[in-house]
Design a protein around this motif. Structure first.
Motif, PDB file in Angstrom:
ATOM      1  N   THR A   7     -23.352  -7.223 -13.949  1.00 45.09           N
ATOM      2  CA  THR A   7     -23.585  -5.938 -13.311  1.00 45.09           C
ATOM      3  C   THR A   7     -25.056  -5.562 -13.433  1.00 45.09           C
ATOM      4  OG1 THR A   7     -21.353  -5.244 -13.935  1.00 45.09           O
ATOM      5  CG2 THR A   7     -22.890  -3.512 -13.271  1.00 45.09           C
TER       6      THR A   7
ATOM      7  N   GLN B 115     -14.597  -5.557  -4.486  1.00 45.70           N
ATOM      8  CA  GLN B 115     -15.369  -4.393  -4.917  1.00 45.70           C
ATOM      9  C   GLN B 115     -16.795  -4.508  -4.372  1.00 45.70           C
ATOM     10  OE1 GLN B 115     -14.059  -6.745  -6.856  1.00 45.70           O
ATOM     11  NE2 GLN B 115     -15.237  -7.085  -8.739  1.00 45.70           N
ATOM     12  N   GLU B 116     -17.491  -3.384  -4.315  1.00 49.24           N
ATOM     13  CA  GLU B 116     -18.827  -3.390  -3.722  1.00 49.24           C
ATOM     14  C   GLU B 116     -19.793  -4.197  -4.581  1.00 49.24           C
ATOM     15  OE1 GLU B 116     -22.279  -0.396  -1.991  1.00 49.24           O
ATOM     16  OE2 GLU B 116     -20.393   0.420  -2.697  1.00 49.24           O
ATOM     17  N   ASN B 117     -20.340  -5.229  -3.991  1.00 53.68           N
ATOM     18  CA  ASN B 117     -21.403  -6.010  -4.615  1.00 53.68           C
ATOM     19  C   ASN B 117     -22.117  -6.779  -3.521  1.00 53.68           C
ATOM     20  OD1 ASN B 117     -19.825  -8.303  -4.032  1.00 53.68           O
ATOM     21  ND2 ASN B 117     -18.975  -8.403  -6.090  1.00 53.68           N
TER      22      ASN B 117
ATOM     23  N   THR C 171     -19.730  -9.010  -1.279  1.00 52.60           N
ATOM     24  CA  THR C 171     -18.865  -8.188  -0.430  1.00 52.60           C
ATOM     25  C   THR C 171     -19.647  -7.580   0.716  1.00 52.60           C
ATOM     26  OG1 THR C 171     -17.354  -7.653  -2.238  1.00 52.60           O
ATOM     27  CG2 THR C 171     -17.372  -6.153  -0.363  1.00 52.60           C
TER      28      THR C 171
ATOM     29  N   ARG D 108     -10.941  -1.081   0.605  1.00 50.67           N
ATOM     30  CA  ARG D 108     -11.672  -1.532  -0.581  1.00 50.67           C
ATOM     31  C   ARG D 108     -10.678  -1.983  -1.645  1.00 50.67           C
ATOM     32  NH1 ARG D 108     -16.622  -3.117  -0.963  1.00 50.67           N
ATOM     33  NH2 ARG D 108     -17.392  -1.220   0.027  1.00 50.67           N
TER      34      ARG D 108
ATOM     35  N   GLU E 189     -10.332  -5.362  -4.865  1.00 48.89           N
ATOM     36  CA  GLU E 189     -11.095  -6.034  -5.914  1.00 48.89           C
ATOM     37  C   GLU E 189     -10.823  -7.525  -5.824  1.00 48.89           C
ATOM     38  OE1 GLU E 189      -9.970  -4.498  -9.698  1.00 48.89           O
ATOM     39  OE2 GLU E 189     -10.952  -2.546  -9.394  1.00 48.89           O
TER      40      GLU E 189
ATOM     41  N   ASN F 240      -7.591  -9.403  -7.664  1.00 50.67           N
ATOM     42  CA  ASN F 240      -6.660  -8.379  -8.151  1.00 50.67           C
ATOM     43  C   ASN F 240      -5.404  -8.421  -7.291  1.00 50.67           C
ATOM     44  OD1 ASN F 240      -5.259  -5.981  -8.803  1.00 50.67           O
ATOM     45  ND2 ASN F 240      -7.157  -5.008  -9.472  1.00 50.67           N
TER      46      ASN F 240
ATOM     47  N   SER G  69      -9.990 -10.760   0.416  1.00 56.50           N
ATOM     48  CA  SER G  69     -11.275 -11.008  -0.245  1.00 56.50           C
ATOM     49  C   SER G  69     -11.372 -12.424  -0.800  1.00 56.50           C
ATOM     50  CB  SER G  69     -11.482 -10.000  -1.377  1.00 56.50           C
ATOM     51  OG  SER G  69     -10.447 -10.139  -2.352  1.00 56.50           O
TER      52      SER G  69
END
Length: 280
Positions: free
Chosen positions: A71, A128-130, A133, A158, A160, A163, A187
């Motif tokens: 992160t 997830q936002e990264n 993505t 949205r 993950e 997940n 995803s």
């Protein structure tokens, strides 16, 4: 020179090396490091009172560090901005070796295939936002725009990465829409398991009633029927290239080579995306 390279694997899903995406990358990285006489050591990112990443790198006299995933934080940038050579996977930092999969090409090929089979109601349950993505979502929307396909807001969900539970929940929501999609893009292949389970539990058949597509080329779905349409990322090559370039910079501190190297991905035809006929 210690002949020791650190690996930072800060996995939000807490799956670590049980996650084959990172396990394969790190195996490729390890093989290339060992071939060049280097060993690897994992940085501690679990304990709350641990030394910072930079302090650990100095403590073990690391010659370089691979950031497989982490992160963005002051602690991370302290390491990146130090004089220690750094390689990163699927990020885009200055003054580092950046190795990434060709997410633009992968998403484009995947979407072009789905659209070629007549789908115009395509939902995307993303990670997830990264960085990854955002690249994939941007390309998803671009391809839809190029084909003049309207994407309702409720089709962009949205989730993950990896997940299964959240993916199942989001799939249920999409299937209950007044105008549900004819195809759901997930995803990653592992997360897609949640959606596939929900679709089956509702008595629907893939791809007769609804089509699905994954990403990443996870071996866990290699033997299911119908075979999943996905994009294989060359994870082993990503790891090997990251090691080669990082070791070059370690051995050539006066002539480092920075920038991004993009590793080719491969679209994989499956039977989980079916033809949409005019009657739809």
């Amino acid at each position: 020179m210690s002949k020791l390279i650190g690996v930072l694997l800060e996995d939000a899903a807490k799956q670590g090396l049980t996650q084959d995406f990172f396990a394969t990358i790190i195996e490729g990285f390890k093989q290339e490091c060992n071939r060049n006489g280097f060993n690897i050591l994992f940085l501690n990112q679990e304990e709350t009172d641990r030394p910072t990443y930079l302090d650990q790198a100095k403590q073990f006299e690391l010659d370089g560090v691979l950031i497989a995933t982490a992160t963005d934080s002051d602690e991370l940038f302290e390491l990146i901005n130090s004089d220690i050579p750094i390689a990163v996977i699927d990020k885009d930092y200055e003054n580092t070796v950046n190795v990434q999969s060709d997410n633009k090409k992968g998403m484009t090929e995947l979407m072009e295939h789905i659209i070629s089979l007549g789908h115009r109601k395509i939902a995307y349950i993303m990670g997830q936002e990264n960085y990854v993505t955002n690249v994939r979502l941007s390309e998803f929307l671009k391809v839809c725009s190029d084909h003049e396909i309207h994407v309702p807001e409720e089709y962009l969900v949205r989730g993950e990465f990896r997940n299964i539970g959240l993916t199942a929940y989001n799939t249920e929501i999409l299937l209950k829409l007044p105008d549900p999609p004819t195809c759901i893009l997930y995803s990653d292949d592992y997360a897609a398991i949640g959606g596939i389970n929900v679709i089956g539990a509702r008595g629907l058949e893939i791809p007769r009633d609804i089509s699905v597509a994954g990403y990443d080329g996870n071996n866990i779905l290699a033997n299911i029927e119908p075979s999943i349409t996905t994009v294989n990322q060359n994870n082993m090559e990503m790891g090997k290239v990251a090691a080669k370039k990082l070791i070059h910079n370690i051995l050539n501190p006066d002539n480092p080579e920075y920038g991004t190297t993009t590793i080719e991905s491969e679209f994989e035809y499956g039977r989980s995306v079916g033809q949409v006929y005019a009657a739809f």
